[in-house]
Design a protein around this motif. Structure first.
Motif, PDB file in Angstrom:
ATOM      1  N   TYR A 188       0.838  -1.201   0.000  1.00 13.93           N
ATOM      2  CA  TYR A 188       0.000   0.000   0.000  1.00 13.93           C
ATOM      3  C   TYR A 188       0.867   1.243   0.000  1.00 13.93           C
ATOM      4  CZ  TYR A 188       0.890  -0.181   5.051  1.00 13.93           C
ATOM      5  OH  TYR A 188       1.495  -0.249   6.283  1.00 13.93           O
ATOM      6  N   LEU A 189       0.281   2.320  -0.504  1.00 15.49           N
ATOM      7  CA  LEU A 189       0.895   3.641  -0.487  1.00 15.49           C
ATOM      8  C   LEU A 189      -0.117   4.569   0.154  1.00 15.49           C
ATOM      9  CD1 LEU A 189       3.373   5.322  -1.445  1.00 15.49           C
ATOM     10  CD2 LEU A 189       2.042   5.849  -3.504  1.00 15.49           C
ATOM     11  N   VAL A 190       0.258   5.143   1.300  1.00 20.50           N
ATOM     12  CA  VAL A 190      -0.636   6.053   2.006  1.00 20.50           C
ATOM     13  C   VAL A 190      -0.015   7.443   2.044  1.00 20.50           C
ATOM     14  CG1 VAL A 190      -1.859   4.330   3.386  1.00 20.50           C
ATOM     15  CG2 VAL A 190       0.292   5.272   4.243  1.00 20.50           C
ATOM     16  N   TYR A 191      -0.888   8.442   2.234  1.00 24.16           N
ATOM     17  CA  TYR A 191      -0.463   9.850   2.209  1.00 24.16           C
ATOM     18  C   TYR A 191      -0.994  10.566   3.447  1.00 24.16           C
ATOM     19  CZ  TYR A 191      -0.273  14.757   0.856  1.00 24.16           C
ATOM     20  OH  TYR A 191      -0.031  16.108   0.832  1.00 24.16           O
ATOM     21  N   SER A 192      -0.153  11.418   4.022  1.00 23.34           N
ATOM     22  CA  SER A 192      -0.558  12.251   5.154  1.00 23.34           C
ATOM     23  C   SER A 192      -0.521  13.710   4.729  1.00 23.34           C
ATOM     24  CB  SER A 192       0.398  12.040   6.341  1.00 23.34           C
ATOM     25  OG  SER A 192       0.192  13.050   7.319  1.00 23.34           O
ATOM     26  N   THR A 193      -1.665  14.381   4.784  1.00 21.95           N
ATOM     27  CA  THR A 193      -1.684  15.811   4.481  1.00 21.95           C
ATOM     28  C   THR A 193      -0.968  16.599   5.565  1.00 21.95           C
ATOM     29  OG1 THR A 193      -3.859  16.022   5.504  1.00 21.95           O
ATOM     30  CG2 THR A 193      -3.815  15.716   3.126  1.00 21.95           C
ATOM     31  N   LEU A 194      -1.051  16.142   6.809  1.00 21.77           N
ATOM     32  CA  LEU A 194      -0.390  16.829   7.914  1.00 21.77           C
ATOM     33  C   LEU A 194       1.124  16.898   7.711  1.00 21.77           C
ATOM     34  CD1 LEU A 194      -0.446  18.094  10.787  1.00 21.77           C
ATOM     35  CD2 LEU A 194      -0.248  15.753  11.674  1.00 21.77           C
ATOM     36  N   MET A 216      -4.084   8.268   4.632  1.00 20.93           N
ATOM     37  CA  MET A 216      -5.117   7.692   3.770  1.00 20.93           C
ATOM     38  C   MET A 216      -4.491   7.049   2.537  1.00 20.93           C
ATOM     39  SD  MET A 216      -7.760   8.266   5.378  1.00 20.93           S
ATOM     40  CE  MET A 216      -8.102   9.168   6.858  1.00 20.93           C
ATOM     41  N   PRO A 217      -5.120   5.984   2.017  1.00 25.04           N
ATOM     42  CA  PRO A 217      -4.599   5.395   0.776  1.00 25.04           C
ATOM     43  C   PRO A 217      -4.492   6.463  -0.303  1.00 25.04           C
ATOM     44  CG  PRO A 217      -6.229   3.951   1.737  1.00 25.04           C
ATOM     45  CD  PRO A 217      -6.260   5.242   2.527  1.00 25.04           C
ATOM     46  N   TRP A 218      -3.368   6.487  -0.966  1.00 25.53           N
ATOM     47  CA  TRP A 218      -3.111   7.490  -1.998  1.00 25.53           C
ATOM     48  C   TRP A 218      -4.042   7.250  -3.182  1.00 25.53           C
ATOM     49  CZ3 TRP A 218      -1.565   7.364  -7.068  1.00 25.53           C
ATOM     50  CH2 TRP A 218      -1.235   8.614  -7.604  1.00 25.53           C
ATOM     51  N   ARG A 219      -4.545   8.352  -3.755  1.00 24.27           N
ATOM     52  CA  ARG A 219      -5.384   8.292  -4.963  1.00 24.27           C
ATOM     53  C   ARG A 219      -4.946   9.413  -5.886  1.00 24.27           C
ATOM     54  NH1 ARG A 219     -10.035   5.171  -4.111  1.00 24.27           N
ATOM     55  NH2 ARG A 219     -11.012   5.991  -5.957  1.00 24.27           N
ATOM     56  N   VAL A 270      -6.820   6.059  -9.355  1.00 23.97           N
ATOM     57  CA  VAL A 270      -5.930   4.940  -9.098  1.00 23.97           C
ATOM     58  C   VAL A 270      -5.656   4.927  -7.606  1.00 23.97           C
ATOM     59  CG1 VAL A 270      -3.620   4.008  -9.475  1.00 23.97           C
ATOM     60  CG2 VAL A 270      -4.877   5.020 -11.378  1.00 23.97           C
ATOM     61  N   THR A 271      -5.932   3.832  -6.973  1.00 27.00           N
ATOM     62  CA  THR A 271      -5.770   3.760  -5.530  1.00 27.00           C
ATOM     63  C   THR A 271      -4.435   3.125  -5.159  1.00 27.00           C
ATOM     64  OG1 THR A 271      -6.813   3.038  -3.484  1.00 27.00           O
ATOM     65  CG2 THR A 271      -6.936   1.538  -5.345  1.00 27.00           C
ATOM     66  N   ALA A 319       2.625  10.019  -7.473  1.00 23.15           N
ATOM     67  CA  ALA A 319       2.184   9.373  -8.717  1.00 23.15           C
ATOM     68  C   ALA A 319       3.301   8.523  -9.316  1.00 23.15           C
ATOM     69  CB  ALA A 319       1.706  10.418  -9.724  1.00 23.15           C
ATOM     70  N   GLY A 320       4.518   9.035  -9.282  1.00 29.58           N
ATOM     71  CA  GLY A 320       5.655   8.264  -9.784  1.00 29.58           C
ATOM     72  C   GLY A 320       5.904   7.020  -8.957  1.00 29.58           C
TER      73      GLY A 320
END
Length: 146
Positions: free
Chosen positions: A34-40, A65-68, A73-74, A128-129
């Protein structure tokens, strides 16, 4: 022979020293990268889990959150085994750390659910990369198993 490099933090927090002999999951059961992203933190994290694990829920509770992307593309990819998922994770971490010289973006204290060593700045490691690279690695593994 498998070579492991446990961190003091992992061992001191009961995670053990050897990923391959850890009782937490069977490396041959279905796995997920999985690839997750934190806005914080404006950071991404690559990780793995057994398909039956609640690991993503731990990240969600802490704002990851899971990157989209814009094409929906999740950031979740299924693999035949946890061990194959680990291969993909290690490849991404090597790409970030060795090829791109990107350090971890988050400290242990900012990530109570653990996993700080598998993070990177979203500015330096394009999400994305990274997602595209994961997708290509997963596709190659699945194709080669046929």
């Amino acid at each position: 022979m498998n070579v492991v490099r446990p961190t003091y933090h992992n061992v001191s927090h009961g995670q053990g020293g050897c990923w391959y002999c850890s009782p937490r999951s069977d490396p041959n059961e279905p796995g997920i990268v999985y690839l997750v992203y934190s806005t914080l933190h404006d950071a991404i994290k690559v990780g793995i889990m057994a398909a039956r694990s609640g690991r993503l829920d731990q990240h969600r509770r802490n704002g990851w959150m899971p990157w989209r992307d814009d094409d929906a593309v999740t950031g979740i990819w299924n693999l035949p085994t946890v061990l194959l998922a680990r291969t993909v994770e290690r490849e991404i971490l090597s790409w970030w750390r060795d090829d791109m010289q990107i350090p971890p973006a988050v400290s242990w204290s900012d990530m109570p659910q653990a996993g700080a060593t598998e993070t990177a700045s979203a500015t330096l490691a394009d999400p994305a990369g990274t997602a595209g690279r994961i997708a290509r690695l997963v596709a190659a593994i699945v194709h080669n198993r046929r």
